[in-house]
Write an enzyme that holds these catalytic residues in place. Structure first.
Site, PDB file in Angstrom:
ATOM      1  N   GLU A  73       0.838  -1.205   0.000  1.00 28.11           N
ATOM      2  CA  GLU A  73       0.000   0.000   0.000  1.00 28.11           C
ATOM      3  C   GLU A  73       0.868   1.247   0.000  1.00 28.11           C
ATOM      4  O   GLU A  73       1.874   1.311   0.735  1.00 28.11           O
ATOM      5  CB  GLU A  73      -0.884  -0.030   1.249  1.00 28.11           C
ATOM      6  CG  GLU A  73      -2.272   0.470   1.020  1.00 28.11           C
ATOM      7  CD  GLU A  73      -3.058  -0.414   0.049  1.00 28.11           C
ATOM      8  OE1 GLU A  73      -3.133  -0.066  -1.144  1.00 28.11           O
ATOM      9  OE2 GLU A  73      -3.574  -1.450   0.479  1.00 28.11           O
ATOM     10  N   HIS A  74       0.482   2.208  -0.798  1.00 30.56           N
ATOM     11  CA  HIS A  74       1.232   3.473  -0.930  1.00 30.56           C
ATOM     12  C   HIS A  74       2.674   3.209  -1.359  1.00 30.56           C
ATOM     13  O   HIS A  74       3.600   3.884  -0.904  1.00 30.56           O
ATOM     14  CB  HIS A  74       1.180   4.290   0.375  1.00 30.56           C
ATOM     15  CG  HIS A  74      -0.166   4.904   0.607  1.00 30.56           C
ATOM     16  ND1 HIS A  74      -0.563   6.075  -0.002  1.00 30.56           N
ATOM     17  CD2 HIS A  74      -1.221   4.492   1.344  1.00 30.56           C
ATOM     18  CE1 HIS A  74      -1.808   6.370   0.373  1.00 30.56           C
ATOM     19  NE2 HIS A  74      -2.225   5.421   1.184  1.00 30.56           N
ATOM     20  N   ASP A  85       2.996   2.232  -4.922  1.00 33.63           N
ATOM     21  CA  ASP A  85       3.015   2.281  -6.403  1.00 33.63           C
ATOM     22  C   ASP A  85       3.648   3.560  -6.934  1.00 33.63           C
ATOM     23  O   ASP A  85       4.430   3.522  -7.890  1.00 33.63           O
ATOM     24  CB  ASP A  85       1.620   2.005  -7.010  1.00 33.63           C
ATOM     25  CG  ASP A  85       0.511   2.947  -6.605  1.00 33.63           C
ATOM     26  OD1 ASP A  85       0.716   3.796  -5.709  1.00 33.63           O
ATOM     27  OD2 ASP A  85      -0.588   2.849  -7.211  1.00 33.63           O
ATOM     28  N   GLY A 136     -13.262   2.793  -1.557  1.00 36.18           N
ATOM     29  CA  GLY A 136     -11.862   2.426  -1.764  1.00 36.18           C
ATOM     30  C   GLY A 136     -11.714   1.145  -2.571  1.00 36.18           C
ATOM     31  O   GLY A 136     -10.698   0.463  -2.486  1.00 36.18           O
ATOM     32  N   LEU A 137     -12.731   0.801  -3.379  1.00 33.08           N
ATOM     33  CA  LEU A 137     -12.660  -0.420  -4.192  1.00 33.08           C
ATOM     34  C   LEU A 137     -12.462  -0.086  -5.678  1.00 33.08           C
ATOM     35  O   LEU A 137     -12.672  -0.925  -6.549  1.00 33.08           O
ATOM     36  CB  LEU A 137     -13.915  -1.273  -3.973  1.00 33.08           C
ATOM     37  CG  LEU A 137     -14.062  -1.794  -2.533  1.00 33.08           C
ATOM     38  CD1 LEU A 137     -15.431  -2.452  -2.319  1.00 33.08           C
ATOM     39  CD2 LEU A 137     -12.950  -2.784  -2.173  1.00 33.08           C
ATOM     40  N   SER A 138     -12.047   1.150  -5.945  1.00 29.39           N
ATOM     41  CA  SER A 138     -11.617   1.561  -7.293  1.00 29.39           C
ATOM     42  C   SER A 138     -12.718   1.555  -8.339  1.00 29.39           C
ATOM     43  O   SER A 138     -12.519   1.105  -9.464  1.00 29.39           O
ATOM     44  CB  SER A 138     -10.445   0.699  -7.785  1.00 29.39           C
ATOM     45  OG  SER A 138      -9.319   0.994  -7.037  1.00 29.39           O
ATOM     46  N   SER A 139     -13.873   2.096  -7.971  1.00 32.86           N
ATOM     47  CA  SER A 139     -14.924   2.220  -8.986  1.00 32.86           C
ATOM     48  C   SER A 139     -14.491   3.186 -10.087  1.00 32.86           C
ATOM     49  O   SER A 139     -14.853   3.002 -11.252  1.00 32.86           O
ATOM     50  CB  SER A 139     -16.253   2.653  -8.355  1.00 32.86           C
ATOM     51  OG  SER A 139     -16.101   3.856  -7.662  1.00 32.86           O
ATOM     52  N   ASP A 189      -4.470   0.727  -9.594  1.00 33.77           N
ATOM     53  CA  ASP A 189      -5.894   0.428  -9.768  1.00 33.77           C
ATOM     54  C   ASP A 189      -6.241   0.142 -11.229  1.00 33.77           C
ATOM     55  O   ASP A 189      -6.982  -0.796 -11.539  1.00 33.77           O
ATOM     56  CB  ASP A 189      -6.751   1.582  -9.233  1.00 33.77           C
ATOM     57  CG  ASP A 189      -6.419   1.916  -7.788  1.00 33.77           C
ATOM     58  OD1 ASP A 189      -5.852   1.044  -7.098  1.00 33.77           O
ATOM     59  OD2 ASP A 189      -6.709   3.042  -7.355  1.00 33.77           O
TER      60      ASP A 189
HETATM   61  C1  GLA Z   1      -5.225   4.583  -4.230  1.00 33.44           C
HETATM   62  C2  GLA Z   1      -4.457   4.948  -5.488  1.00 33.44           C
HETATM   63  C3  GLA Z   1      -3.418   3.873  -5.827  1.00 33.44           C
HETATM   64  C4  GLA Z   1      -2.543   3.553  -4.616  1.00 33.44           C
HETATM   65  C5  GLA Z   1      -3.388   3.319  -3.370  1.00 33.44           C
HETATM   66  C6  GLA Z   1      -2.558   3.179  -2.124  1.00 33.44           C
HETATM   67  O1  GLA Z   1      -5.985   3.426  -4.459  1.00 33.44           O
HETATM   68  O2  GLA Z   1      -5.346   5.120  -6.578  1.00 33.44           O
HETATM   69  O3  GLA Z   1      -2.654   4.289  -6.935  1.00 33.44           O
HETATM   70  O4  GLA Z   1      -1.597   4.572  -4.408  1.00 33.44           O
HETATM   71  O5  GLA Z   1      -4.319   4.369  -3.155  1.00 33.44           O
HETATM   72  O6  GLA Z   1      -1.799   2.021  -2.184  1.00 33.44           O
END
Ligand code: GLA
Length: 373
Positions: A35-36, A38, A116-119, A164
């Protein structure tokens, strides 16, 4: 055709009185670990979930419709709404030199929003794949993901990394995806939880990421500043020994990234040898580092992790950017009910809003569902 794709198709017919030229869909994701990292060129291990955004699309100037919102939004412009995601993808493709005609589209989706599920990455990825197919552009998926990220960074204005969009376009069923965010190589890692009697339990803390975007950009800036102080291109290039040159908050932020990268590689090794106890321990360590060093947790996420672990999870952690959103726990399948109820009880005792639980299947990335008749 999946039900959600059929809904996008129906909405297109209702709204535009015509057949779309094609239907596509793309999934949201959970991140197992990494996490954090990328945006520092590090490692991440997401997996696509069985919740998707579908788009029915065709040439025309009818604008953008959605089953989730009553309005129709124009193709042109920018208005800080959901329509900025497809607009941003069209802009990124045009900016990269492709000729993009005016198109109309209808969206339907079942990815929980603002959890936080990237919709948003799912909308971008579905749109990008649909346009690539419609216009026969032949753009490789990795580049489509980069164009989706560019839409988000330069059009929508969120400084996210590549995780994502990569997950949404490149994941495969039954698997996680190890992404090296420096080389942009991605490797499919089988995730056979069922076979081992395990379940990935996801809990939405119901905390909306109010200041999330600002705090996210601040964390990103701290990482870039730390790399600058160390004289390395990105924190991916820093070692634990290098950290001795840092102090205070910068040290904490950098220590999270350096140790998290190592945890991702250890977690992949653990998965490959079916060592789920080690995988769970690494999830716990990741959460502690995100809470104490990177400071992106909130009491609701910490409560999920503590209660899940006490009730028998092998490990758990916040997933995604933090500041709210979801946490995940790796749970023996027989304990899913008792772990969920232990978390709910802990939330009630603390006066938190009731969490929402999900069990997702690791699912395929973006797909073309069908082309028009
Ligand atoms: C969000 C961002 C990703 C990543 C995460 C944390 O989802 O869109 O690129 O940085 O936070 O890991």
């Amino acid at each position: 055709m999946r039900a959600i794709e059929q809904q996008a198709l129906d909405r297109y017919r209702d709204r535009f009185g015509a057949e779309p030229e094609l239907v596509a869909s793309a999934p949201g994701r959970v991140n197992l670990i990494g996490e954090h990292t990328d945006y520092s060129g590090g490692f991440v291990l997401p997996c696509a979930i069985d919740r998707r955004i579908a788009v029915a699309l065709g040439r025309g100037d009818g604008g953008f419709a959605s089953t989730a919102f009553p309005e129709t939004r124009s193709f042109a412009g920018k208005d800080d709404s959901w329509a900025d995601y497809p607009r941003g993808v069209a802009w990124a493709l045009a900016d990269a030199g492709f000729t993009i005609p005016t198109f109309q589209a209808a969206f339907a989706g079942d990815v929980p929003q603002a959890a936080g599920l990237s919709s948003s990455a799912a909308i971008e990825s579905a749109t990008a794949l649909a346009l690539d197919q419609l216009l026969q552009l032949g753009i490789p998926r990795r580049r489509l993901a980069l164009l989706g990220q560019r839409a988000e960074n330069a059009f929508v204005g969120v400084n996210c990394g590549i995780m994502d969009q990569y997950a949404s376009l490149l994941c495969q069923a039954g698997s996680a995806l190890l992404i090296d965010c420096r080389s942009l190589d991605a490797e499919v890692i089988p995730l056979e939880l069922d076979r081992h009697g395990l379940t990935l339990l996801v809990g939405d803390s119901r905390v909306k990421r109010g200041l999330g975007a600002t705090a996210y950009n601040e964390r990103r800036a701290s990482c870039e500043a730390a790399a600058g102080t160390l004289g390395v291109p990105q924190l991916r290039d820093a070692s634990l020994d290098d950290l001795a040159k840092l102090s205070g908050v910068t040290l904490q932020r950098a220590r999270h990234v350096v140790t998290e990268n190592a945890r991702v590689l250890a977690a992949v090794a653990a998965l490959r040898s079916d060592d789920f106890a080690t995988f769970g321990r690494l999830m716990d360590e990741s959460h502690a580092s995100l809470r104490d060093d990177f400071a992106v947790s909130v009491p609701e996420l910490d409560t999920f992790v503590d209660a899940a672990d006490q009730a028998g999870a092998l490990g758990s952690r916040l997933t995604g950017a933090g500041f709210g959103g979801c946490a995940i726990a790796l749970v023996p399948s027989a304990l899913v009910e008792s772990v969920s109820s232990a978390v709910s009880t802990a939330y009630r005792e603390r006066g938190f809003v009731e969490p929402v639980f999900y069990v997702f299947r690791p699912s395929p990335g973006a797909e073309i569902a069908g082309t028009g008749q």
